[in-house]
Enzyme design. Structure first.
Site, PDB file in Angstrom:
ATOM      1  N   GLU A 188       0.786  -1.229   0.000  1.00 20.48           N
ATOM      2  CA  GLU A 188       0.000   0.000   0.000  1.00 20.48           C
ATOM      3  C   GLU A 188       0.821   1.285   0.000  1.00 20.48           C
ATOM      4  O   GLU A 188       0.369   2.305  -0.512  1.00 20.48           O
ATOM      5  CB  GLU A 188      -0.936   0.005   1.226  1.00 20.48           C
ATOM      6  CG  GLU A 188      -1.942  -1.136   1.250  1.00 20.48           C
ATOM      7  CD  GLU A 188      -2.941  -1.066   0.107  1.00 20.48           C
ATOM      8  OE1 GLU A 188      -3.145   0.040  -0.444  1.00 20.48           O
ATOM      9  OE2 GLU A 188      -3.512  -2.112  -0.241  1.00 20.48           O
TER      10      GLU A 188
ATOM     11  N   SER B 115     -58.547 -10.718  -6.502  1.00 17.69           N
ATOM     12  CA  SER B 115     -59.621  -9.733  -6.338  1.00 17.69           C
ATOM     13  C   SER B 115     -59.234  -8.515  -5.512  1.00 17.69           C
ATOM     14  O   SER B 115     -60.008  -7.561  -5.434  1.00 17.69           O
ATOM     15  CB  SER B 115     -60.844 -10.396  -5.710  1.00 17.69           C
ATOM     16  OG  SER B 115     -61.501 -11.201  -6.662  1.00 17.69           O
TER      17      SER B 115
END
Length: 780
Positions: free
Chosen positions: A113, A397
């Site tokens: 890093e 429904s």
């Protein structure tokens, strides 16, 4: 002659001396010098301006504390009371102090890093320039970046990682804080914070926790190959996961080993030996960590959390490394109650553990989703199938108030007593007939009766009068859009989720305003910025439409012939609608009479809207049907949950708006939109199985006002009233394609009368997802 020659020689000599002496600067050189001066001045001014802007941004930089540096970057999720309910699944970090971190791991991280970590002061101009050159030339082995390790720590600790926040201001503040952190903390402390903070995939933070998750060991017990693997993962935790992507994980690990060798922290021989190890060597099968959110809580909120993370993703948040605080609308009490109802045995006797439930609860007054269940008896799962938001099952429904009767009141000014025909019906352009569950016709009845008894034919005839265009517009106002044009069949079945339906019915509850349902109310990013969210209400229908629909749907539960009697709660002001779907013709002979694929109930009070779906995931497997008696389970779930919700809220009735006029029809209280009383008609049932004789003196005067005199009714009919309490359900087929949002497909159905089974063919378009049958016959 000689005199002239001498004079000419003298002049030539002078010219020669003049040419060989010092020359005045050339005009081009003066111009170049001026340009150079300007460039230098611009550079100096640019540097000064940049420095000024840098310090200006630095002054507004957030504070970076030791607590922020040492804390994990998990995404915490809170309920409506501010209690943590989740830390992103397996988000349980075990902190490791510097003296317990292997020296090889520290060297691997630094080599990977930030090679100049021990030499820079938090930012590294040499590194920035080198990164640019190396990345352009391709000589960095993919390891070189512009940010130092300290800057990465600051980013993880203080700032949001969203792409939209990668601004010049943010980068300046990041650099400034990196300088401060480097000044205030030792290199070992910075490295310790970084190693404990980074995201390592699969909901795991910190390399100590990762060692336990991937290898079942402590960091101190790992070999060089494994340490290099962990050191390389933070750049892309998902892609470098050795469990799921061993190829990419191997490449990344080898780059780390090569970088370590290049930095002389290991020998080339050691690097080659470690590279020869299979990257999956030593991985454990049971990937667990400690200090988790309780398994019980995880189960209870699983579906809700899944939808929370989906909502965060649509808003652009990174939930894996964003360090977010997410505040939701979750009512934990309501959530636990719903979970207990569908998973326990105290309330309801379920036919099997495979019988499933999807349910959503919405606050009608603001759109807040307060609870959600995505299934029952799901075992130890994280983010399993969320049936509360699935759209591949017909709402049957429960679609009638949304697509048929709501638009009829809104656009055609139907009164609640509007005469509607329950007579033989054939879909236009086809030979396909529409039936109800009893294969009977009641003749001319009121819209109210057609709704609470859930008769199919009056609903479809009403939709036919409204028109698909207006009905679609009405649905759009309730947050529902469809990829394909809707048809008459959709009037008795829409492919929508319980979340969509709860939000739509909520508009009936609050007087006609639609609020888009939402779960996340606030997000606080790592930099302390709060982002608040709410749903802005939009008028979806008139208050008259909402009130009249609500009044009719009260009868679904209170009328002796209502289809939702099992959902009735004594003394509670509520309204709702049932819905069931029968099997298509080609499967009807494999299930008992009255069996359905899905059963729904959606109901509401002024404070809550609750939608419940029940059924089986694989409805065509043997035994995976909802029997006639089991169709009430959805109603019962609603009843128990709404009883709990009602106990913690006020119980008040809806007030008739000024735009609605009350009248008496056939001895009952009815309503119409003021100024639109409609047509009074004989609506006594006339069945093909019986006859009806009615005498009524109710009529409208010439000025449109109702004048009511005494009336007498003498009715003789073989149609029994008790039979109409059974809901009619639509027949559908399992969708075979599409996205779950299409609502136009028809399918075959089976209709049964007495002991005779009559099968009529339907059509199925595999490209659609709405398969409400053209011969729909049992749509509750």
């Amino acid at each position: 002659m000689s005199s002239n020659n001498n004079t000419r020689e003298t002049r030539m000599s002078r010219n020669a001396d003049r040419q060989s002496g010092p020359q005045k600067p050339h005009h081009g050189w003066r111009t170049f010098r001026r340009i150079l001066y300007v460039i230098v001045a611009v550079i100096v001014l640019g540097i000064l301006a940049g420095a000024g802007l840098f310090f200006y941004y630095a002054q507004s930089a957030p504070k970076v504390t030791q607590s922020a540096l040492s804390s994990d970057a998990s995404t915490r999720v809170y309920d409506a009371n501010g209690k943590v309910i989740s830390r992103l699944g397996a988000q349980n970090r075990t902190y490791v102090k510097s003296d317990q971190i292997p020296a090889l791991l520290k060297k691997a991280v630094v080599s990977t890093e930030d090679r100049r970590f021990y030499k820079n002061s938090g930012i590294d101009p040499v590194r920035i320039i080198g990164a640019a050159f190396s990345n352009i030339s391709g000589s960095s082995l993919g390891m070189q970046g512009g940010s130092t390790l300290t800057q990465q720590l600051v980013k993880l600790s203080v700032f949001s990682t969203a792409a939209s926040d990668r601004t010049l201001k943010r980068k300046a503040q990041e650099a400034w804080l990196a300088l401060k952190v480097d000044h205030d903390y030792s290199k070992d402390q910075i490295l310790e914070y970084y190693i404990n903070k980074v995201y390592m995939g699969n909901g795991v933070y910190g390399m100590q926790t990762a060692a336990q998750y991937y290898y079942g060991k402590k960091l101190s017990q790992l070999n060089l190959s494994q340490l290099a693997q962990l050191a390389g993962m933070p750049q892309s935790p998902t892609n470098y996961d050795p469990i799921h992507y061993p190829k990419y994980a191997t490449q990344r690990r080898n780059l780390v080993l090569q970088a370590m060798a290049k930095n002389n922290v290991i020998t080339s021989a050691q690097a080659q030996e470690a590279e020869a190890v299979n990257v999956q060597t030593g991985l454990v099968k049971d990937h667990t960590t400690s200090t988790q959110i309780s398994a019980k809580t995880s189960k209870v909120v699983d579906a809700y959390l899944k939808q929370v993370y989906a909502e965060l993703k649509t808003k652009g948040y990174n939930t894996t490394s964003g360090g977010l605080k997410v505040y939701t609308n979750l009512d934990m009490g309501a959530q636990k109650k719903l979970y207990d109802i569908v998973n326990g045995s105290t309330y309801i006797s379920f036919p099997s553990d495979k019988f499933q439930v999807g349910s959503t609860i919405v606050n009608p007054n603001n759109g807040k989703v307060v609870a959600m269940i995505g299934g029952r008896k799901t075992g130890n799962v994280t983010f399993g199938l969320n049936r509360a938001v699935q759209t591949d099952r017909s709402s049957a429904s429960t679609a009638k108030p949304l697509m048929d009767y709501g638009p009829a009141i809104q656009y055609l000014y139907y009164p609640t007593y509007e005469p509607v025909k329950d007579t033989e019906f054939t879909y236009p352009g086809t030979t396909k007939k529409l039936y109800d569950w009893d294969r009977k016709y009641q003749g001319t009845i009121t819209m109210r009766k057609a709704l609470y008894e859930s008769r199919n034919i009056p609903a479809v005839r009403t939709l036919q009068n409204v028109g698909i265009s207006k009905a679609t517009t009405f649905l759009k106002g309730l947050g529902m859009t469809f990829d394909k044009t809707l048809t008459l069949q959709n009037g008795i079945g829409l492919y929508i989720s319980s979340e969509q339906e709860a939000a739509a019915y909520a508009a009936f509850a609050n007087g006609g305003t639609y609020y888009k349902p939402y779960l996340v109310s606030k997000v606080v990013t790592q930099d302390g910025k709060a982002h608040n969210y709410l749903s802005t209400g939009k008028r979806a229908m008139s208050s008259a439409t909402a009130f009249m629909l609500t009044d009719m749907m009260k009868d679904v539960m209170t009328n002796e012939n209502g289809s939702g009697r099992s959902a009735a709660i004594s003394g509670l002001y509520q309204a709702g609608k049932t819905g069931t779907d029968s099997y298509p013709d080609d499967y009807a002979d494999k299930v008992p009479d009255g069996a359905t694929m899905d059963s729904w109930f959606t109901g509401y009070t002024k404070n809550y809207s609750v939608s419940v779906w029940t059924g089986y995931d694989k409805q065509f497997q043997t035994g995976h049907y909802v029997s006639e008696t089991q169709t009430t389970i959805a109603q019962e779930i609603y009843k128990y949950e709404m009883s709990y919700l009602a106990s913690k809220s006020t119980n008040s009735d809806w007030t008739k708006p000024d735009t609605v006029t009350e009248t008496r029809q056939n001895g009952k209280t009815e309503y119409y939109v003021t100024g639109h009383p409609g047509t009074v008609s004989d609506t006594t049932a006339t069945s093909q199985y019986g006859s009806t004789n009615t005498t009524s003196s109710s009529a409208y005067s010439s000025n449109g006002q109702v004048t009511t005199n005494s009336s007498s009714r003498n009715t003789t009919s073989t149609t029994t009233e008790s039979s109409t309490s059974k809901e009619s359900s639509s027949t559908e087929q399992k969708p075979t394609g599409g996205t779950g949002d299409d609502d136009t497909t028809t399918s075959s159905s089976t209709t049964t009368s007495s002991s005779t089974s009559t099968t009529t063919g339907g059509t199925t378009d595999a490209g659609d997802n709405n398969h409400t049958n053209a011969n729909d016959d049992t749509n509750n």
